[in-house]
Design an enzyme around this catalytic site. Structure first.
Site, PDB file in Angstrom:
ATOM      1  N   ASP A  19       0.789  -1.240   0.000  1.00  0.00           N
ATOM      2  CA  ASP A  19       0.000   0.000   0.000  1.00  0.00           C
ATOM      3  C   ASP A  19       0.822   1.292   0.000  1.00  0.00           C
ATOM      4  OD1 ASP A  19      -1.930  -1.926   0.107  1.00  0.00           O
ATOM      5  OD2 ASP A  19      -2.925  -1.202   1.914  1.00  0.00           O
ATOM      6  N   LYS A 119      -6.841  -4.863  -3.669  1.00  0.00           N
ATOM      7  CA  LYS A 119      -7.604  -5.459  -2.572  1.00  0.00           C
ATOM      8  C   LYS A 119      -8.580  -4.439  -2.023  1.00  0.00           C
ATOM      9  CE  LYS A 119      -4.026  -4.261   0.776  1.00  0.00           C
ATOM     10  NZ  LYS A 119      -4.818  -3.328   1.598  1.00  0.00           N
ATOM     11  N   CYS A 168      -2.307  -3.159   7.355  1.00  0.00           N
ATOM     12  CA  CYS A 168      -2.113  -3.975   6.153  1.00  0.00           C
ATOM     13  C   CYS A 168      -0.787  -4.723   6.130  1.00  0.00           C
ATOM     14  CB  CYS A 168      -2.327  -3.119   4.911  1.00  0.00           C
ATOM     15  SG  CYS A 168      -4.065  -2.608   4.783  1.00  0.00           S
TER      16      CYS A 168
END
Ligand code: VGL
Ligand code: ZN
Length: 220
Positions: A19, A119, A168
């Site tokens: 991310d 995602k 994450c």
């Protein structure tokens, strides 16, 4: 304290970047303090090829996503609710599909990435991990296919860095370990949403078999 150098076989390894998107950096919708400090060292790792194939995750939510506080009247960001029988933190709107804040961060050399796994695309279900969604209404956590992709390439070792350490990165590392990979989190190349979570996150990762390392153990 001198720490041992980690031996790396690039043929069996992957650098997993979690991310790296403008919304998670200062100035973004869900900024993680200090995130900008890790861009340059990560850029160097990406272009070195030393940690094997480069694979990235990208948080990629539809507008009105269930993880957004704005989708729950009366709720505010960082409050928790129960969603499909599990606690869900509510976030500011972030990483909306196609928005500037959702792109792969322009300061990093994405030509080096072999694959990007998106995602969090299910409107009713979050996905912190690059390997599996969070729980859905059936109590399942459907896989993204990332484990199969890595296995088919012969990868057994994962080096994980990115944002955010306590969400994450943690979930991705834990699911990677559960999927049978030897997982190392390069701790100094991650930053948390909540710095007070660091000790708990470290303990929980270790309890799941994830190794914690520092980038200075990647000696030349
Ligand atoms: C993340 C909260 C919501 C992360 C993504 O990348 O850690 N955190 N969506
Ligand atoms: Zn998200």
């Amino acid at each position: 304290m001198a720490r041992d150098t980690v031996t790396i076989d690039p043929i069996r390894s992957a650098l997993l970047l979690v991310d790296f998107q403008p919304d998670f950096l200062p100035g973004g919708a869900l900024p993680v303090a200090g995130g900008e400090q890790i861009l340059e060292p990560v850029r160097r790792l990406m272009t070195s090829g030393r940690l094997g194939v480069v694979v990235a995750t990208q948080d990629w939510h539809p507008p009105g996503h269930a993880s957004f506080a704005s989708s729950h009247p009366g709720r505010k960001p960082f409050e928790a609710i129960m969603l499909h029988n599990h606690e869900q933190t509510l976030w500011p709107d972030h990483c909306v599909q196609g928005s500037e804040g959702a792109q792969l961060h322009p300061a990093l050399p994405w030509t080096a990435a072999a694959a990007v796994v998106r995602k969090g695309m299910e409107p009713a279900c979050d996905s912190y991990s690059g390997f599996r969604n969070n729980w859905n209404e059936k109590g399942e956590r459907p896989p993204t296919g990332l484990a199969g992709y890595l296995r088919e390439r012969g990868v057994t070792e994962l080096f994980v860095c990115g944002l955010a350490r306590d969400f994450c990165v943690k979930w991705t590392a834990e699911d990677g370990a559960d999927a049978g990979f030897r997982v190392r989190v390069i701790w100094d190349l991650t930053r948390p949403v909540d710095p007070s979570s660091d000790q708990r996150v470290r303990n929980e990762l270790i309890a799941r078999g994830v190794r914690i390392m520092s980038s200075d153990q990647l000696a030349v």
